[in-house]
Design an enzyme around this catalytic site. Structure first.
Site, mmCIF file in Angstrom:
data_model
loop_
_atom_site.group_PDB
_atom_site.id
_atom_site.type_symbol
_atom_site.label_atom_id
_atom_site.label_comp_id
_atom_site.label_asym_id
_atom_site.label_seq_id
_atom_site.Cartn_x
_atom_site.Cartn_y
_atom_site.Cartn_z
ATOM 1 N N THR A 75 0.833 -1.204 0.000
ATOM 2 C CA THR A 75 0.000 0.000 0.000
ATOM 3 C C THR A 75 0.867 1.253 0.000
ATOM 4 O O THR A 75 0.574 2.223 -0.711
ATOM 5 C CB THR A 75 -0.953 -0.010 1.208
ATOM 6 N N GLU A 91 0.909 9.243 -6.251
ATOM 7 C CA GLU A 91 1.488 10.588 -6.136
ATOM 8 C C GLU A 91 2.348 10.911 -7.360
ATOM 9 O O GLU A 91 2.290 12.017 -7.907
ATOM 10 C CB GLU A 91 2.354 10.699 -4.874
ATOM 11 N N HIS A 94 -7.242 0.440 -0.704
ATOM 12 C CA HIS A 94 -6.446 -0.558 -1.423
ATOM 13 C C HIS A 94 -7.304 -1.819 -1.429
ATOM 14 O O HIS A 94 -7.401 -2.512 -0.419
ATOM 15 C CB HIS A 94 -5.100 -0.772 -0.736
#
Length: 145
Positions: free
Chosen positions: A42, A50, A77
């Protein structure tokens, strides 16, 4: 930041998941992580999302002094991805509040939607940001370690 940066901007980026981006690689010094499944971590997934947002807005920033930094992430996730799969991030700039950029983000591994959520970034002036960091670092040097 250029005036041409507007909500509606969309971007896709792909990444082939290597073993070095699995859960055991996240914190090699943590025994608990070493016992976890060998799937896309994750923490690395968040970094990948990002990265896609950074790349999406890069052409709209003014010179090398402007950059973006992550300030908020709310991402689920939802499915595991083993090494060897290619993950595709799909992002859309859905809002702007001054220098704050708000993105809808998703990731898919070719079989499952593995992540979905919101990510916020802030446009910074790198020189001012580094000055602030240096000031904060100077406090560390004044304390006994």
């Amino acid at each position: 930041m250029k005036d041409s940066l507007k909500p509606g901007l969309q971007y896709r980026q792909q990444f082939l998941v290597p073993v070095s981006k699995t859960v055991p690689a996240l914190y090699p010094e943590a025994e608990a992580f070493q016992a976890m499944p060998n799937v896309f971590a994750t923490g690395f997934l968040v970094g990948f999302l990002e990265w896609a947002c950074i790349n999406a807005v890069q052409p709209f920033l003014e010179g090398p002094h402007e950059q973006t930094v992550g300030t908020h992430i709310n991402v689920s996730h939802q499915a595991p991805t083993p090494p060897g799969f290619t993950v595709t991030a799909t992002i859309e700039l859905i809002g702007m509040e001054g220098r704050k950029l708000i993105f809808a983000v998703e990731a898919h591994d070719g079989i499952d939607l593995i992540a979905k959520g919101i990510h916020e970034r802030f446009v910074i002036d790198r020189t001012k940001f580094e000055t602030k960091v240096a000031s904060k670092t100077s406090h560390l040097h004044h304390k006994e370690i």
